[in-house]
Design a protein around this motif. Structure first.
Motif, short mmCIF file in Angstrom:
data_model
loop_
_atom_site.label_atom_id
_atom_site.label_comp_id
_atom_site.label_asym_id
_atom_site.label_seq_id
_atom_site.Cartn_x
_atom_site.Cartn_y
_atom_site.Cartn_z
N GLN A 1 -10.24 14.57 37.91
CA GLN A 1 -10.20 13.11 37.90
C GLN A 1 -10.91 12.56 36.66
N ARG A 2 -12.08 13.12 36.32
CA ARG A 2 -12.80 12.66 35.13
C ARG A 2 -11.99 12.93 33.87
N ALA A 3 -11.33 14.08 33.81
CA ALA A 3 -10.52 14.41 32.64
C ALA A 3 -9.37 13.42 32.49
N GLY A 4 -8.78 13.03 33.62
CA GLY A 4 -7.71 12.04 33.56
C GLY A 4 -8.18 10.70 33.07
N LYS A 5 -9.37 10.29 33.52
CA LYS A 5 -9.94 9.02 33.05
C LYS A 5 -10.19 9.05 31.55
N ARG A 6 -10.73 10.17 31.06
CA ARG A 6 -10.99 10.28 29.62
C ARG A 6 -9.69 10.25 28.83
N ARG A 7 -8.67 10.93 29.35
CA ARG A 7 -7.38 10.95 28.65
C ARG A 7 -6.82 9.55 28.51
N VAL A 8 -6.87 8.78 29.60
CA VAL A 8 -6.34 7.42 29.56
C VAL A 8 -7.15 6.55 28.61
N ALA A 9 -8.49 6.67 28.68
CA ALA A 9 -9.36 5.83 27.86
C ALA A 9 -9.24 6.17 26.38
N ASP A 10 -9.03 7.45 26.06
CA ASP A 10 -9.02 7.88 24.66
C ASP A 10 -7.64 7.85 24.02
N SER A 11 -6.61 7.78 24.84
CA SER A 11 -5.27 7.91 24.27
C SER A 11 -4.84 6.68 23.50
N GLY A 12 -5.31 5.50 23.93
CA GLY A 12 -4.88 4.27 23.28
C GLY A 12 -3.46 3.90 23.62
N GLY A 13 -2.84 4.65 24.53
CA GLY A 13 -1.46 4.37 24.90
C GLY A 13 -1.37 3.45 26.09
N GLU A 14 -0.37 3.68 26.94
CA GLU A 14 -0.14 2.84 28.10
C GLU A 14 -0.51 3.57 29.38
N PHE A 15 -0.81 2.79 30.41
CA PHE A 15 -1.02 3.37 31.73
C PHE A 15 0.34 3.75 32.30
N ARG A 16 0.45 4.94 32.84
CA ARG A 16 1.73 5.39 33.39
C ARG A 16 2.01 4.79 34.76
N ASN A 17 0.98 4.45 35.50
CA ASN A 17 1.14 3.89 36.83
C ASN A 17 -0.14 3.15 37.21
N HIS A 18 -0.11 2.49 38.36
CA HIS A 18 -1.28 1.70 38.74
C HIS A 18 -2.44 2.58 39.19
N TYR A 19 -2.19 3.84 39.50
CA TYR A 19 -3.29 4.74 39.83
C TYR A 19 -4.14 5.01 38.58
N GLU A 20 -3.49 5.20 37.44
CA GLU A 20 -4.24 5.39 36.20
C GLU A 20 -4.99 4.12 35.82
N LEU A 21 -4.37 2.97 36.05
CA LEU A 21 -5.05 1.70 35.77
C LEU A 21 -6.29 1.55 36.66
N ALA A 22 -6.17 1.89 37.94
CA ALA A 22 -7.31 1.79 38.85
C ALA A 22 -8.45 2.71 38.42
N ALA A 23 -8.11 3.94 38.03
CA ALA A 23 -9.14 4.88 37.59
C ALA A 23 -9.84 4.36 36.34
N TYR A 24 -9.06 3.77 35.43
CA TYR A 24 -9.64 3.23 34.20
C TYR A 24 -10.57 2.06 34.51
N LEU A 25 -10.14 1.16 35.40
CA LEU A 25 -10.97 0.01 35.74
C LEU A 25 -12.29 0.44 36.35
N LEU A 26 -12.25 1.41 37.25
CA LEU A 26 -13.48 1.88 37.87
C LEU A 26 -14.42 2.49 36.85
N ALA A 27 -13.86 3.33 35.96
CA ALA A 27 -14.70 3.98 34.96
C ALA A 27 -15.30 2.94 34.00
N LYS A 28 -14.52 1.91 33.68
CA LYS A 28 -14.97 0.91 32.73
C LYS A 28 -16.01 -0.03 33.33
N ILE A 29 -15.77 -0.46 34.56
CA ILE A 29 -16.60 -1.49 35.14
C ILE A 29 -17.90 -0.94 35.70
#
Length: 428
Positions: free
Chosen positions: A207-235
């Motif tokens: 899960q942590r690796a996925g959050k880092r991938r999303v945060a570091d990629s600079g691309g798009e969220f593939r689904n709302h699960y990735e968005l939720a993980a990003y929001l939690l990690a960020k906030i």
């Protein structure tokens, strides 16, 4: 004592459908909230199997002095049960927040593992989970379902791996078909428990690796699960943001809106997160971000309504009254966006720091209004109606919505007449 257990079982058989439906209602509420909040899991429900229940009641009767069937009903907590099997164990706290919001807790959650006398030489901690005893809230039930608010429902929250292991252990240890388990069998179960715990650690790392991938990629969220993980990690790095208390909310709708507006991605989302500080209401984070997007450009209201309709915001069955209500919602939100534009212009001309925040919220908290107390209270009530319409698919009769729109128009007209003009710039 056998007579008491038999009376209990006879009554439970008659009430089986009641407990099964109560568990189903809890599952439906919980499953919808978890899915839309971006929590990956499997949610199941059941009423206690009669054969298993009789075995459990007879075992407990040996240690408890049951005087009547009511004593057994009071003692056994899981007649109606819901199981939440998390893909990622680290999301247990998010589930905790949702359970506390959705249901009435009967007592404090029970944490496992607990100290056990029969550890049989175990090296690992055993069953790891959190159990809740809850009731459905009456105000969230239809008239025909009100009776289910009396049922006690147990919610078990653990990882998918832990749930699987606990089923194996429970059936082998507590219901042996051929006598007590041997020392080697207990050792194997303990070894499997260690593998499950190692698997949970691997899932948390994944899960942590996925959050880092999303945060570091600079691309798009593939689904709302990735968005939720990003929001939690960020906030979670900012303690001022009330995520733990209010939750993430409808991340699925936020994700759909971001895609429609071309805002899907960490870099494009960042400006809307940076302003979520301090005086914000304790509301789900997704609602706050959606409001920030709508406040930036009130034309986005229509885009968001399209997103909501696509997500079955309104019933698929259309009726003349429902069509009228749909039109009245659109009219109310059109005038609400007119009010936001009016106040935004005034605030920007008076050099107020609005940013991505709702101009209504800034205006209510920071500026004197040319409204009497009754009108000020009415504006607050209309703002609550707006929030319910926008974020919760709230439905009201067309006549009630028309009345709300009339009240809103009167406030707009008075503000337009009485808003103070900003000071003129100094002549050059």
């Amino acid at each position: 004592m056998d007579d008491v257990v038999e009376a209990f079982i006879r009554r439970y058989v008659k009430e089986y459908d009641f407990y099964d439906q109560a568990a189903r209602l809890v599952r439906q509420l919980l499953e919808t909230e978890l899915r839309t909040s971006g929590i990956r899991c499997m949610v199941t429900s059941r009423a206690k199997d009669v054969t298993r229940l009789e075995d459990k009641a007879r075992q407990r009767a040996l240690q408890r002095n049951y005087a009547c069937a009511d004593d057994v009903f009071e003692d056994i907590a899981d007649l109606a049960g819901v199981r939440v099997a998390l893909y990622f164990p680290g999301e247990r706290d998010q589930v905790d927040s949702i359970v506390h919001r959705l249901f009435q807790l009967i007592d404090s959650p029970k944490e496992f593992p607990q100290n056990r006398d029969d550890d049989n030489g175990r090296r690992f901690s055993g069953y790891s989970a959190r159990h809740y005893r809850v009731r459905l809230k009456k105000n969230g039930l239809s008239d025909s379902d009100q009776r289910y608010s009396a049922a006690k429902v147990e919610i078990q929250v653990a990882s998918v791996l832990m749930h699987a292991w606990s089923e194996v252990e429970h059936d082998l240890v507590y219901k042996p078909l051929a006598g007590a388990l041997s020392e080697d069998e207990y050792a194997i179960l303990d070894q499997l428990n260690g593998m499950v715990i190692a698997g949970e650690i691997a899932l948390e790392t994944l899960q942590r690796a996925g959050k880092r991938r999303v945060a570091d990629s600079g691309g798009e969220f593939r689904n709302h699960y990735e968005l939720a993980a990003y929001l939690l990690a960020k906030i979670k790095t900012d303690e001022e943001k009330p995520v733990d208390e209010s939750g993430l909310g409808r991340v699925d709708l936020l994700f759909a809106l971001m895609k429609e507006l071309g805002l899907n991605g960490p870099a494009k989302l960042a400006p809307y997160l940076e302003v979520l500080h301090g005086d914000l209401e304790a509301r789900p984070l997704a609602e706050q971000v959606i409001d920030a997007v709508l406040a930036e450009n009130t034309e986005n209201y229509e885009v968001y309504r399209t997103v909501q309709n696509r997500a079955d915001w309104l019933d698929t069955q259309r009726t003349p009254d429902r069509d009228d209500a749909h039109r009245e919602v659109g009219l109310f939100l059109h005038h609400w966006s007119e009010l936001e534009n009016l106040i935004r212009i005034y605030l920007e001309l008076s050099s107020a720091q609005v940013g991505y925040r709702s101009p209504i919220l800034v205006f209510l908290k920071q500026h004197e209004m040319p409204l009497d107390p009754t009108e000020r209270n009415d504006l607050n009530a209309l703002r609550n109606l707006r929030n319910n319409l926008v974020h919760h698919g709230y439905r009201k009769a067309a006549a009630d919505l028309s009345d709300a729109t009339d009240r809103l128009q009167k406030i707009i007209e008075k503000l337009r007449r009485n808003l103070p003009r900003p000071p003129e710039p100094d002549a050059v």
